[in-house]
Design a protein around this motif. Structure first.
Motif, mmCIF file in Angstrom:
data_model
loop_
_atom_site.group_PDB
_atom_site.id
_atom_site.type_symbol
_atom_site.label_atom_id
_atom_site.label_comp_id
_atom_site.label_asym_id
_atom_site.label_seq_id
_atom_site.Cartn_x
_atom_site.Cartn_y
_atom_site.Cartn_z
ATOM 1 N N UNK A 20 19.542 2.117 20.857
ATOM 2 C CA UNK A 20 18.947 0.845 20.431
ATOM 3 C C UNK A 20 19.485 0.359 19.079
ATOM 4 N N UNK A 21 20.730 0.720 18.752
ATOM 5 C CA UNK A 21 21.330 0.348 17.470
ATOM 6 C C UNK A 21 22.362 -0.751 17.682
ATOM 7 N N UNK A 22 22.319 -1.725 16.790
ATOM 8 C CA UNK A 22 23.292 -2.808 16.810
ATOM 9 C C UNK A 22 23.702 -3.081 15.364
ATOM 10 N N UNK A 23 24.960 -3.387 15.168
ATOM 11 C CA UNK A 23 25.463 -3.719 13.839
ATOM 12 C C UNK A 23 25.621 -5.226 13.709
ATOM 13 N N UNK A 24 25.233 -5.744 12.526
ATOM 14 C CA UNK A 24 25.386 -7.171 12.257
ATOM 15 C C UNK A 24 25.851 -7.344 10.820
ATOM 16 N N UNK A 25 26.755 -8.281 10.615
ATOM 17 C CA UNK A 25 27.149 -8.613 9.248
ATOM 18 C C UNK A 25 26.036 -9.478 8.669
ATOM 19 N N UNK A 26 25.541 -9.066 7.494
ATOM 20 C CA UNK A 26 24.398 -9.727 6.892
ATOM 21 C C UNK A 26 24.379 -9.403 5.401
ATOM 22 N N UNK A 27 23.819 -10.265 4.586
ATOM 23 C CA UNK A 27 23.690 -10.046 3.146
ATOM 24 C C UNK A 27 25.047 -9.788 2.483
ATOM 25 N N UNK A 28 26.116 -10.281 3.063
ATOM 26 C CA UNK A 28 27.439 -10.024 2.513
ATOM 27 C C UNK A 28 27.895 -8.606 2.774
ATOM 28 N N UNK A 29 27.212 -7.896 3.636
ATOM 29 C CA UNK A 29 27.538 -6.508 3.956
ATOM 30 C C UNK A 29 27.343 -6.257 5.432
ATOM 31 N N UNK A 30 26.865 -5.091 5.754
ATOM 32 C CA UNK A 30 26.655 -4.690 7.147
ATOM 33 C C UNK A 30 25.227 -4.206 7.309
ATOM 34 N N UNK A 31 24.575 -4.663 8.363
ATOM 35 C CA UNK A 31 23.196 -4.287 8.641
ATOM 36 C C UNK A 31 23.142 -3.535 9.975
ATOM 37 N N UNK A 32 22.325 -2.503 10.009
ATOM 38 C CA UNK A 32 22.099 -1.745 11.245
ATOM 39 C C UNK A 32 20.710 -2.105 11.751
ATOM 40 N N UNK A 33 20.683 -2.665 12.943
ATOM 41 C CA UNK A 33 19.443 -3.038 13.596
ATOM 42 C C UNK A 33 19.025 -1.885 14.513
#
Length: 110
Positions: A20-33
């Motif tokens: 259930x993990x997805x990566x997204x570019x966010x906050x000028x960095x990388x976010x793990x959902x």
């Protein structure tokens, strides 16, 4: 702002057994959902940890933790952990477990 790709790989390894993990570019960095909720991420070379508002102060008091003031004011429930606080995999694992624990307390998202 580029993010620390080495830290990204270490987080991927910590989360590799979850479907259930997805990566997204966010906050000028990388976010793990995790389960469609923002869980943790990387801004520059710092771990962005979603610890939740109830445990914010106690986790912020830990060594190497600092306010996440991305917008110019602290974001309650979110903290940064400096590289010194996650240099060992066991330290990174502890922070990720805190983040996953908070996300697990949230209602499901579609």
């Amino acid at each position: 702002m580029p993010y620390d790709e080495g830290l990204a790989q270490r987080i991927r390894e910590q989360l590799q057994n979850r479907a259930d993990v997805e990566e997204k570019k966010m906050f000028g960095g990388l976010c793990f959902m995790v389960s469609n909720h923002m869980c943790c991420g990387i801004v520059g070379d710092k771990l962005m940890a979603r610890v939740g508002p109830d445990n914010y102060k106690s986790h912020l008091a830990k060594k190497y933790a600092e306010e996440m003031n991305f917008t110019g004011k602290p974001m309650k429930g979110m903290i940064y952990v400096t590289p010194e606080g996650i240099s060992r995999d066991s330290e990174l694992r502890e922070w990720i477990d805190i983040c996953i624990g908070f996300v697990a307390s949230l209602p499901p998202k579609n």
